[in-house]
Design an enzyme around this catalytic site. Structure first.
Site, PDB file in Angstrom:
ATOM      1  N   GLU A  50       0.821  -1.208   0.000  1.00 17.61           N
ATOM      2  CA  GLU A  50       0.000   0.000   0.000  1.00 17.61           C
ATOM      3  C   GLU A  50       0.856   1.259   0.000  1.00 17.61           C
ATOM      4  O   GLU A  50       0.524   2.250  -0.653  1.00 17.61           O
ATOM      5  CB  GLU A  50      -0.946  -0.006   1.209  1.00 17.61           C
ATOM      6  CG  GLU A  50      -2.107  -0.973   1.084  1.00 17.61           C
ATOM      7  CD  GLU A  50      -3.032  -0.655  -0.075  1.00 17.61           C
ATOM      8  OE1 GLU A  50      -3.323   0.542  -0.288  1.00 17.61           O
ATOM      9  OE2 GLU A  50      -3.456  -1.589  -0.773  1.00 17.61           O
ATOM     10  N   CYS A 202     -12.786   1.287 -15.205  1.00 20.32           N
ATOM     11  CA  CYS A 202     -13.310   2.654 -15.071  1.00 20.32           C
ATOM     12  C   CYS A 202     -12.155   3.649 -15.090  1.00 20.32           C
ATOM     13  O   CYS A 202     -11.922   4.402 -14.142  1.00 20.32           O
ATOM     14  CB  CYS A 202     -14.113   2.769 -13.782  1.00 20.32           C
ATOM     15  SG  CYS A 202     -15.117   4.271 -13.668  1.00 20.32           S
ATOM     16  N   CYS A 209     -16.998   0.637 -20.400  1.00 22.64           N
ATOM     17  CA  CYS A 209     -18.310   0.447 -19.777  1.00 22.64           C
ATOM     18  C   CYS A 209     -18.946  -0.892 -20.174  1.00 22.64           C
ATOM     19  O   CYS A 209     -19.675  -1.493 -19.383  1.00 22.64           O
ATOM     20  CB  CYS A 209     -19.236   1.603 -20.124  1.00 22.64           C
ATOM     21  SG  CYS A 209     -18.667   3.207 -19.493  1.00 22.64           S
ATOM     22  N   CYS A 212     -17.884  -3.490 -17.724  1.00 23.07           N
ATOM     23  CA  CYS A 212     -18.029  -3.139 -16.310  1.00 23.07           C
ATOM     24  C   CYS A 212     -19.180  -3.904 -15.670  1.00 23.07           C
ATOM     25  O   CYS A 212     -20.293  -3.928 -16.212  1.00 23.07           O
ATOM     26  CB  CYS A 212     -18.253  -1.636 -16.166  1.00 23.07           C
ATOM     27  SG  CYS A 212     -18.420  -1.104 -14.443  1.00 23.07           S
ATOM     28  N   CYS A 218     -24.956   2.025 -13.231  1.00 26.85           N
ATOM     29  CA  CYS A 218     -24.148   3.247 -13.223  1.00 26.85           C
ATOM     30  C   CYS A 218     -24.827   4.365 -14.008  1.00 26.85           C
ATOM     31  O   CYS A 218     -25.188   4.191 -15.178  1.00 26.85           O
ATOM     32  CB  CYS A 218     -22.768   2.955 -13.811  1.00 26.85           C
ATOM     33  SG  CYS A 218     -21.682   4.396 -13.868  1.00 26.85           S
TER      34      CYS A 218
END
Length: 344
Positions: A50, A202, A209, A212, A218
């Site tokens: 991270e 995205c 799209c 997705c 969405c």
């Protein structure tokens, strides 16, 4: 009126639930399971990944993560490392404050938590270099304790899903939404999935799209501009550096950069002006110019290379060392300097 608001809330909750379930299923089917920090998951490995992923793309991080974990495979092994060793393992990845924060955090973990990564969110967020989103990711991924995250990818997915202008929505509202959308049954897959979705599907421009998993819900699906608006190009600040690299047959003379500037705590050739009284002792063998691009700055480095018959003392208040060439990988060096040394 009250009943209407209640019904609206129920409707939103169901929508958020479906949103999180679809992301979980998509991650289980199509997520990036091969990323090295998603194997043999431990709080330590999630923490390091991270921190590395802050401001750095996944493809860049992968080889550095593998190298870092090879050198420091556990929290215990890292606890024994010097700052120089950590900086050396980080060398070339950039944003070196992250490496200094890792050193500072591992010292706290060693001294305050018996060398075990803390399990409490508040204790984690107080460690150097860890903000609310990074702490949330560690809690969700390492401890399977659902916490919201809000990196750039997650902000984009949420704002597009609800058709909200990202530049106009308040940070506090995004955090609230991120918390409400968590999948509490499988926070690991959800957290990994929403980050993957933003990174691979995205995307900022030309989002896919059609691929997705949440496009049916969405509000921005198939409506995002294919090409990003042109941004005004801002010229980077140019920083000039005059450095002198002095070497013998088997060693290099380097100074630790202790100034609060770029490359802090890395090892560099001396600033030419700082060794002007000593430089006449050495023979000039090369003179080159190096241009190096940083995120917000451009470096123009004038590097002169000298040779010395033996290791001599230098008149300076800086911390310096004659470092054996076969031990140079034990020290943190900026990438452009490291590249020059490899060619000597």
């Amino acid at each position: 009126m009250i009943n209407s608001q209640f019904q609206k809330k129920i409707s939103l909750n169901k929508r958020y639930q479906l949103f999180s379930e679809q992301i979980v299923q998509w991650y289980l089917d199509d997520g990036r399971h091969d990323l090295p920090w998603r194997k043999k998951v431990t709080p330590y490995r999630i923490w390091i990944s991270e921190i590395m992923l802050q401001q750095t793309q996944v493809k860049t991080v992968i080889p550095y993560f593998k190298n870092f974990i090879t050198k420091f495979p556990s929290q215990k092994k890292l606890s024994q490392a010097s700052e120089d060793q950590i900086m050396a393992a980080w060398s070339g990845l950039g944003f070196y404050r992250r490496a200094r924060n890792i050193f500072a955090a591992k010292e706290i973990i060693k001294n305050n938590y018996r060398n075990r990564f803390p399990k409490d969110f508040q204790q984690i967020i107080e460690l150097p270099g860890i903000g609310k989103s990074t702490a949330g990711a560690i809690m969700s991924l390492a401890y399977l304790d659902p916490h919201p995250i809000l990196d750039g990818n997650v902000k984009r997915v949420i704002s597009r899903f609800l058709k909200k202008e990202l530049d106009l929505i308040k940070e506090a509202e995004l955090w609230k939404l991120s918390k409400e959308m968590i999948n509490r049954d499988d926070c690991f897959s959800y957290t990994q999935g929403i980050m993957d979705l933003g990174a691979t599907i995205c995307s900022p421009s030309n989002p896919s799209c059609g691929e997705c998993p949440i496009s049916s819900q969405c509000l921005s699906a198939f409506k995002v501009d294919a090409v990003k608006k042109n941004k005004i190009s801002v010229a980077k600040k140019v920083i000039s550096m005059n450095l002198s690299l002095i070497q013998t047959e088997k060693s290099l003379l380097l100074a630790k950069n202790e100034a609060s500037s770029i490359w802090k705590n890395l090892w560099l050739p001396f600033n030419t002006e700082s060794v002007k009284n000593d430089i006449k002792k050495f023979k000039l063998i090369a003179d080159q110019k190096i241009n190096h691009e940083l995120t917000h700055r451009k470096l123009e480095i004038n590097l002169r290379t000298y040779v010395s018959l033996k290791e001599l003392k230098i008149e300076t208040n800086q911390t310096y060392k004659w470092i054996k060439k076969d031990r140079i990988d034990d020290y943190g060096l900026p990438k452009p300097i490291s590249n020059v040394i490899k060619e000597l």
